[in-house]
Design a protein around this motif. Structure first.
Motif, PDB file in Angstrom:
ATOM      1  N   UNK A 209     -10.620   2.603  -9.302  1.00  0.00           N
ATOM      2  CA  UNK A 209      -9.570   3.635  -9.361  1.00  0.00           C
ATOM      3  C   UNK A 209      -8.253   3.233  -8.730  1.00  0.00           C
ATOM      4  N   UNK A 210      -8.228   2.128  -7.990  1.00  0.00           N
ATOM      5  CA  UNK A 210      -6.951   1.722  -7.383  1.00  0.00           C
ATOM      6  C   UNK A 210      -6.943   1.871  -5.871  1.00  0.00           C
ATOM      7  N   UNK A 211      -5.778   1.510  -5.281  1.00  0.00           N
ATOM      8  CA  UNK A 211      -5.689   1.348  -3.825  1.00  0.00           C
ATOM      9  C   UNK A 211      -5.695   2.646  -3.016  1.00  0.00           C
ATOM     10  N   UNK A 212      -5.656   3.802  -3.701  1.00  0.00           N
ATOM     11  CA  UNK A 212      -5.552   5.052  -2.927  1.00  0.00           C
ATOM     12  C   UNK A 212      -6.876   5.497  -2.310  1.00  0.00           C
ATOM     13  N   UNK A 227     -14.725  -0.313  12.119  1.00  0.00           N
ATOM     14  CA  UNK A 227     -14.590  -1.109  10.894  1.00  0.00           C
ATOM     15  C   UNK A 227     -14.028  -0.238   9.769  1.00  0.00           C
ATOM     16  N   UNK A 228     -14.576   0.998   9.662  1.00  0.00           N
ATOM     17  CA  UNK A 228     -14.087   1.910   8.626  1.00  0.00           C
ATOM     18  C   UNK A 228     -12.604   2.204   8.861  1.00  0.00           C
ATOM     19  N   UNK A 229     -12.236   2.429  10.144  1.00  0.00           N
ATOM     20  CA  UNK A 229     -10.839   2.698  10.483  1.00  0.00           C
ATOM     21  C   UNK A 229      -9.954   1.524  10.099  1.00  0.00           C
ATOM     22  N   UNK A 230     -10.427   0.307  10.437  1.00  0.00           N
ATOM     23  CA  UNK A 230      -9.644  -0.896  10.131  1.00  0.00           C
ATOM     24  C   UNK A 230      -9.481  -1.067   8.623  1.00  0.00           C
ATOM     25  N   UNK A 231     -10.587  -0.765   7.907  1.00  0.00           N
ATOM     26  CA  UNK A 231     -10.530  -0.888   6.455  1.00  0.00           C
ATOM     27  C   UNK A 231      -9.471   0.059   5.897  1.00  0.00           C
ATOM     28  N   UNK A 232      -9.479   1.318   6.416  1.00  0.00           N
ATOM     29  CA  UNK A 232      -8.485   2.280   5.934  1.00  0.00           C
ATOM     30  C   UNK A 232      -7.069   1.818   6.248  1.00  0.00           C
ATOM     31  N   UNK A 233      -6.894   1.261   7.486  1.00  0.00           N
ATOM     32  CA  UNK A 233      -5.556   0.755   7.853  1.00  0.00           C
ATOM     33  C   UNK A 233      -5.124  -0.359   6.906  1.00  0.00           C
ATOM     34  N   UNK A 234      -6.090  -1.251   6.625  1.00  0.00           N
ATOM     35  CA  UNK A 234      -5.798  -2.376   5.730  1.00  0.00           C
ATOM     36  C   UNK A 234      -5.389  -1.863   4.359  1.00  0.00           C
ATOM     37  N   UNK A 237      -1.884  -0.535   4.465  1.00  0.00           N
ATOM     38  CA  UNK A 237      -0.914  -1.641   4.434  1.00  0.00           C
ATOM     39  C   UNK A 237      -0.800  -2.225   3.033  1.00  0.00           C
ATOM     40  N   UNK A 238      -1.998  -2.410   2.414  1.00  0.00           N
ATOM     41  CA  UNK A 238      -2.004  -2.987   1.069  1.00  0.00           C
ATOM     42  C   UNK A 238      -1.255  -2.096   0.089  1.00  0.00           C
ATOM     43  N   UNK A 239      -1.478  -0.774   0.239  1.00  0.00           N
ATOM     44  CA  UNK A 239      -0.841   0.158  -0.669  1.00  0.00           C
ATOM     45  C   UNK A 239       0.674   0.089  -0.508  1.00  0.00           C
ATOM     46  N   UNK A 240       1.107   0.068   0.798  1.00  0.00           N
ATOM     47  CA  UNK A 240       2.550   0.000   1.064  1.00  0.00           C
ATOM     48  C   UNK A 240       3.117  -1.286   0.479  1.00  0.00           C
ATOM     49  N   UNK A 241       2.409  -2.416   0.771  1.00  0.00           N
ATOM     50  CA  UNK A 241       2.961  -3.690   0.314  1.00  0.00           C
ATOM     51  C   UNK A 241       2.927  -3.775  -1.220  1.00  0.00           C
ATOM     52  N   UNK A 242       1.887  -3.157  -1.824  1.00  0.00           N
ATOM     53  CA  UNK A 242       1.815  -3.140  -3.285  1.00  0.00           C
ATOM     54  C   UNK A 242       3.001  -2.365  -3.872  1.00  0.00           C
ATOM     55  N   UNK A 243       3.276  -1.206  -3.213  1.00  0.00           N
ATOM     56  CA  UNK A 243       4.400  -0.385  -3.691  1.00  0.00           C
ATOM     57  C   UNK A 243       5.717  -1.141  -3.514  1.00  0.00           C
ATOM     58  N   UNK A 244       5.824  -1.837  -2.327  1.00  0.00           N
ATOM     59  CA  UNK A 244       7.049  -2.607  -2.071  1.00  0.00           C
ATOM     60  C   UNK A 244       7.242  -3.699  -3.118  1.00  0.00           C
TER      61      UNK A 244
END
Ligand code: ADP
Length: 468
Positions: A209-212, A227-234, A237-244
């Motif tokens: 379904x995508x990065x959301x 780990x779950x928290x870190x995954x969500x943070x990652x 970041x990925x979503x932001x960088x993808x949008x950028x």
């Protein structure tokens, strides 16, 4: 064995955990049960032996006293005494020195099970007779100066029976404990792997379904919830960088389209009328060349920006001796822009900054070029270098057209150019400051820009310093 190990390796983690927990319990419980069983067994056997010892000394004393009391071995009193002292499944027998039976008292015990055996020392014998387990204690005795042997035997039937029952209780307890440990191991492993499963499911959903997609956050503070928290943070970041990245591609294609459209327009003009009209030919050629230069600048700028944005600085970070470096750069600038006056003041002698020389050169070039481009006819540029609290400050001040206050927050955005109509006359891509911003971030540095319209602009770069 190898096949079993391979099979175990291929099992799902939940089964591996369950098998490990069960095996561990199994070994612990088996060791404990076995030790307990052995201790109990030997303790009880010792008890039996102690009882026999006590009995033997009583019988010895009694029999040795018989001549003194003037009683015979076969008297009713002696018989009653021995019967009284005997417990169930026991026997007392007196042998003369040749092993002939002198006296016998039994209680539910068959004397034929034991061969008479005279003994001159105390001895304890453990024998099996069919199903029965018999403990025989022999000790010498002197009655009326005649030596003989007392044999006391006890059938350990009850003891064995108790032992067998104990063993069964322990085996059943052991099997129950193993079952329970397998079930609890499975439950613990399931609980333990729940966040991992959720993580795997989310990764699966991200794929579909995508990065959301995000992992449902469990707030219990353990490593898995971290780990779950870190995954969500990652993922954030990925979503932001993808949008950028998407924005970058949109902006870049938009910016590239403008000069290409203009270039195309001029080429059409040339095609239709320019071949025979030298004025149109000259004008269009010049315009086309300018757009080609702009295109080249844009492509170069995009390349530098992408390099500056990449988090890895590929070059080595040799420290730069700032005074020497700036003196060389001043020389270059004076050669490139001979109509400009550069006033340089270096107060931080003997200081070093850890930055790649090419990057510092690129930064200087961006700001000096802007100071020159937007000088508005004022040909003085002041460069000041000073140090405060282990930070090196490098300021570039021009006295040109300046930037309106409302525009200052945007000038570091990609492709942003103040007042596009005005900027058209001055060549530029709107990428210089974005490149500088990205570059300086890699060196823990900062850029501060202050500007007053029609008065000038001052840019201050700051880097952490290191002693020489
Ligand atoms: P450009 O290639 O347009 O110079 P930059 O990213 O370097 O791109 O600058 C962005 C915009 O900020 C410029 O278009 C210009 O309008 C403004 N600007 C930057 N430096 C100065 C300066 N020293 N004086 C006036 N305006 C400036």
């Amino acid at each position: 064995m190898k096949q079993i190990i391979e099979w175990l390796k291929r099992l799902p983690v939940i089964w591996k955990l369950m098998i490990s927990v069960t095996l561990l319990f199994l070994i612990l419980f088996a060791t404990y049960n076995f030790a307990q069983y052995m201790v109990l067994k030997y303790w009880m056997l010792n008890q039996e032996q102690d009882t026999l010892h006590v009995m033997m000394s009583q019988v010895q004393d009694y029999l040795e006293d018989l001549p003194v009391k003037g009683e015979s071995l076969q008297s009713a009193e002696t018989n009653a005494y021995l019967k009284n002292i005997l417990a169930d499944n026991q026997m007392i027998r007196l042998l003369d020195k040749d092993g002939r039976e002198q006296m016998l008292a039994t209680n539910e015990f068959n004397p034929l099970w034991i061969k008479p055996l005279p003994s001159t020392i105390d001895s304890l014998e453990d024998v099996r007779y069919g199903e029965d387990h018999i403990l025989i204690y022999r000790a010498p005795v002197v009655i009326n100066k005649e030596t003989g042997t007392i044999e006391i035997a006890t059938n350990l039937e009850t003891f064995d029976h108790f032992n067998t029952t104990l063993l069964w209780v322990m085996v059943i307890g052991f099997l129950l404990a193993v079952c329970m440990s397998a079930i609890s191991g499975w439950a613990i492993a399931r609980q333990f792997l729940r966040p991992v499963k959720m993580l795997a499911l989310t990764i699966q959903n991200v794929k579909q379904n995508g990065l959301q997609e995000r992992v449902e956050h469990i707030e219990n503070g353990d490593e898995l919830s971290q780990l779950a928290g870190l995954f969500n943070e990652l993922m954030d970041q990925l979503e932001v960088s993808f949008r950028q990245q998407k924005q970058f591609v949109d902006d870049a294609s938009h910016e590239l389209r403008t000069p290409i459209t203009i270039l195309e327009g001029h080429l059409h003009l040339l095609d239709r009328w320019g071949k025979n009209d030298p004025i149109i030919l000259e004008e269009s050629l010049q315009a086309a060349l300018q757009e080609a230069r702009r295109l080249k600048g844009l492509i170069q700028g995009l390349l530098s920006l992408s390099q500056a944005e990449s988090s890895v600085i590929a070059h080595s970070m040799e420290p730069i001796e700032i005074e020497l470096f700036m003196t060389q750069q001043l020389q270059r600038m004076e050669n490139v822009y001979p109509q400009f006056t550069f006033r340089m003041n270096i107060e931080s002698k003997g200081r070093r900054v850890r930055i790649h020389p090419l990057h510092l050169e690129q930064l200087l070039f961006i700001f000096i070029e802007n100071a020159v481009k937007y000088s508005g006819g004022h040909h003085e540029i002041d460069i000041h270098c000073y140090e405060e609290k282990s930070t090196l400050y490098l300021s570039i001040q021009d006295y040109g057209i300046g930037i309106p206050a409302s525009e200052i927050p945007h000038v570091f955005d990609r492709f942003y150019r103040v007042d596009r109509a005005r900027s058209r006359e001055i060549e530029g891509t709107g990428l210089g400051l974005a490149i500088a911003q990205n570059l300086i971030q890699h060196y823990d540095g900062e850029i501060a820009l202050t500007s007053v319209e029609d008065e000038g602009t001052c840019v201050v770069l700051s880097f952490p310093t290191m002693p020489l």
